[in-house]
Design a protein around this motif. Sequence first.
Motif, PDB file in Angstrom:
ATOM      1  N   SER A  30      10.006 -17.510   9.522  1.00  0.00           N
ATOM      2  CA  SER A  30       9.847 -16.515   8.451  1.00  0.00           C
ATOM      3  C   SER A  30       8.569 -16.724   7.650  1.00  0.00           C
ATOM      4  N   ASP A  31       7.968 -17.917   7.715  1.00  0.00           N
ATOM      5  CA  ASP A  31       6.675 -18.106   7.059  1.00  0.00           C
ATOM      6  C   ASP A  31       5.577 -17.350   7.806  1.00  0.00           C
ATOM      7  N   ALA A  32       5.745 -17.203   9.117  1.00  0.00           N
ATOM      8  CA  ALA A  32       4.763 -16.491   9.934  1.00  0.00           C
ATOM      9  C   ALA A  32       5.059 -14.996  10.005  1.00  0.00           C
ATOM     10  N   GLN A  33       6.317 -14.607   9.799  1.00  0.00           N
ATOM     11  CA  GLN A  33       6.734 -13.212   9.927  1.00  0.00           C
ATOM     12  C   GLN A  33       7.472 -12.779   8.662  1.00  0.00           C
ATOM     13  N   PRO A  34       6.804 -12.083   7.746  1.00  0.00           N
ATOM     14  CA  PRO A  34       7.468 -11.648   6.507  1.00  0.00           C
ATOM     15  C   PRO A  34       8.742 -10.840   6.746  1.00  0.00           C
ATOM     16  N   ALA A  35       8.820 -10.096   7.845  1.00  0.00           N
ATOM     17  CA  ALA A  35      10.014  -9.289   8.113  1.00  0.00           C
ATOM     18  C   ALA A  35      11.246 -10.146   8.355  1.00  0.00           C
ATOM     19  N   LEU A  36      11.052 -11.408   8.743  1.00  0.00           N
ATOM     20  CA  LEU A  36      12.193 -12.274   9.016  1.00  0.00           C
ATOM     21  C   LEU A  36      12.713 -12.992   7.774  1.00  0.00           C
ATOM     22  N   ARG A  37      12.090 -12.725   6.631  1.00  0.00           N
ATOM     23  CA  ARG A  37      12.600 -13.267   5.369  1.00  0.00           C
ATOM     24  C   ARG A  37      13.790 -12.431   4.914  1.00  0.00           C
ATOM     25  N   ALA A  38      14.605 -13.007   4.046  1.00  0.00           N
ATOM     26  CA  ALA A  38      15.715 -12.244   3.473  1.00  0.00           C
ATOM     27  C   ALA A  38      15.148 -11.052   2.722  1.00  0.00           C
ATOM     28  N   PRO A  39      15.750  -9.883   2.875  1.00  0.00           N
ATOM     29  CA  PRO A  39      15.269  -8.712   2.150  1.00  0.00           C
ATOM     30  C   PRO A  39      15.426  -8.890   0.637  1.00  0.00           C
ATOM     31  N   ALA A  40      14.544  -8.282  -0.109  1.00  0.00           N
ATOM     32  CA  ALA A  40      14.568  -8.371  -1.570  1.00  0.00           C
ATOM     33  C   ALA A  40      15.848  -7.774  -2.132  1.00  0.00           C
ATOM     34  N   ASP A  41      16.327  -8.355  -3.206  1.00  0.00           N
ATOM     35  CA  ASP A  41      17.536  -7.857  -3.876  1.00  0.00           C
ATOM     36  C   ASP A  41      17.376  -6.430  -4.375  1.00  0.00           C
ATOM     37  N   GLU A  42      16.133  -5.996  -4.608  1.00  0.00           N
ATOM     38  CA  GLU A  42      15.879  -4.648  -5.125  1.00  0.00           C
ATOM     39  C   GLU A  42      16.135  -3.556  -4.086  1.00  0.00           C
ATOM     40  N   LEU A  43      16.195  -3.924  -2.817  1.00  0.00           N
ATOM     41  CA  LEU A  43      16.454  -2.923  -1.789  1.00  0.00           C
ATOM     42  C   LEU A  43      17.905  -2.465  -1.870  1.00  0.00           C
ATOM     43  N   PRO A  44      18.179  -1.220  -1.489  1.00  0.00           N
ATOM     44  CA  PRO A  44      19.569  -0.753  -1.460  1.00  0.00           C
ATOM     45  C   PRO A  44      20.418  -1.632  -0.529  1.00  0.00           C
ATOM     46  N   ASP A  97       0.817  -1.218   0.000  1.00  0.00           N
ATOM     47  CA  ASP A  97       0.000   0.000   0.000  1.00  0.00           C
ATOM     48  C   ASP A  97       0.848   1.264   0.000  1.00  0.00           C
ATOM     49  N   ASN A  98       2.133   1.146   0.323  1.00  0.00           N
ATOM     50  CA  ASN A  98       3.009   2.319   0.381  1.00  0.00           C
ATOM     51  C   ASN A  98       3.939   2.440  -0.825  1.00  0.00           C
ATOM     52  N   ALA A  99       3.703   1.643  -1.859  1.00  0.00           N
ATOM     53  CA  ALA A  99       4.567   1.669  -3.045  1.00  0.00           C
ATOM     54  C   ALA A  99       4.567   3.027  -3.737  1.00  0.00           C
ATOM     55  N   ASP A 100       3.491   3.803  -3.582  1.00  0.00           N
ATOM     56  CA  ASP A 100       3.468   5.127  -4.215  1.00  0.00           C
ATOM     57  C   ASP A 100       4.436   6.097  -3.544  1.00  0.00           C
ATOM     58  N   LEU A 101       4.809   5.828  -2.296  1.00  0.00           N
ATOM     59  CA  LEU A 101       5.763   6.683  -1.592  1.00  0.00           C
ATOM     60  C   LEU A 101       7.204   6.306  -1.909  1.00  0.00           C
ATOM     61  N   LEU A 102       7.433   5.010  -2.130  1.00  0.00           N
ATOM     62  CA  LEU A 102       8.769   4.508  -2.437  1.00  0.00           C
ATOM     63  C   LEU A 102       8.592   3.110  -3.009  1.00  0.00           C
ATOM     64  N   PRO A 103       9.002   2.892  -4.258  1.00  0.00           N
ATOM     65  CA  PRO A 103       8.764   1.579  -4.864  1.00  0.00           C
ATOM     66  C   PRO A 103       9.255   0.398  -4.028  1.00  0.00           C
ATOM     67  N   SER A 104      10.411   0.531  -3.368  1.00  0.00           N
ATOM     68  CA  SER A 104      10.915  -0.600  -2.582  1.00  0.00           C
ATOM     69  C   SER A 104      10.086  -0.853  -1.332  1.00  0.00           C
ATOM     70  N   ALA A 105       9.284   0.127  -0.912  1.00  0.00           N
ATOM     71  CA  ALA A 105       8.422  -0.073   0.253  1.00  0.00           C
ATOM     72  C   ALA A 105       7.306  -1.066  -0.052  1.00  0.00           C
ATOM     73  N   SER A 106       7.164  -1.460  -1.326  1.00  0.00           N
ATOM     74  CA  SER A 106       6.093  -2.375  -1.694  1.00  0.00           C
ATOM     75  C   SER A 106       6.335  -3.798  -1.225  1.00  0.00           C
ATOM     76  N   GLU A 107       7.549  -4.115  -0.812  1.00  0.00           N
ATOM     77  CA  GLU A 107       7.806  -5.447  -0.251  1.00  0.00           C
ATOM     78  C   GLU A 107       7.143  -5.519   1.122  1.00  0.00           C
ATOM     79  N   ARG A 108       6.270  -6.501   1.335  1.00  0.00           N
ATOM     80  CA  ARG A 108       5.589  -6.643   2.633  1.00  0.00           C
ATOM     81  C   ARG A 108       6.593  -7.154   3.656  1.00  0.00           C
ATOM     82  N   ARG A 109       6.838  -6.327   4.693  1.00  0.00           N
ATOM     83  CA  ARG A 109       7.723  -6.713   5.778  1.00  0.00           C
ATOM     84  C   ARG A 109       7.045  -6.435   7.126  1.00  0.00           C
ATOM     85  N   ILE A 110       5.702  -6.575   7.120  1.00  0.00           N
ATOM     86  CA  ILE A 110       4.909  -6.517   8.344  1.00  0.00           C
ATOM     87  C   ILE A 110       3.994  -7.741   8.312  1.00  0.00           C
TER      88      ILE A 110
END
Length: 164
Positions: free
Chosen positions: A126-140, A40-53
Motif C-alpha cells: 500500500s505504500d507503493a499503491q495508494p489505491a490499496l490503502r484503506a479508503p478515507a472515512d469521508e467516503l460514503p 485534481d478532480n476535487a472540483d467534480l466531487l470533494p471525495s474524489a480528492s483522495e489520491r487512489r491512483i
Amino acid sequence: MESDDGTHHFAPHVVHIEEGGTVTWTLESGAHDTVAYHPDNADLLPSASERRIPDGAQPWASEFLRTEGETFQRTFEEAGVYDYVCTVVEHGHGPERGQGPYGHHPTHESTGMVGRVIVGWPDPDSDAQPALRAPADELPEAARDELEGFNERTRTALEHDDDH
C-alpha cells in the motif's frame, strides 16, 4: 456503466490489463461518468480528492455520458492500481455531475459506484499503491465497502502472480 432497479454500477467492477492496454467504458443505461480519485478532480466531487491512483499517474475525468452506447476510453501506460468513481447525482431536475447546486442529493458514489483498473503486476504494498490503502472515512459507506473488497481481491491476485 449501468443503472437498474435503483442501483448504479460499473460492470465489471475490477479489470486487469497489461501495461499499454486500453479500457473502454460504455454507457449501457442511466447517465454516468468515470472520474479518477485524485486531488485534481476535487472540483467534480470533494471525495474524489483522495489520491487512489499511482503517484505520478495522470488522472482522468470523462465527459458526462447520457446516451446509451456512448463510450470513454483511456490507455494505461504505467503499472499500478487505479480507482475511479461516478460523480453523477440524480434529483428531480435530472442527472448532473458532482454536488452541483443540489449538494444535498447523493451521488452514485453513495450507492457504491466505484471501480478499479489493475495495470500489469504492480507491487501490492500500500505504500507503493495508494489505491490499496484503506479508503478515507469521508467516503460514503457503500464506496468504502466496495473499495475494501477490491483491496482484498487485488492483494490476493497480485501476491499469487505465478501464472503471469
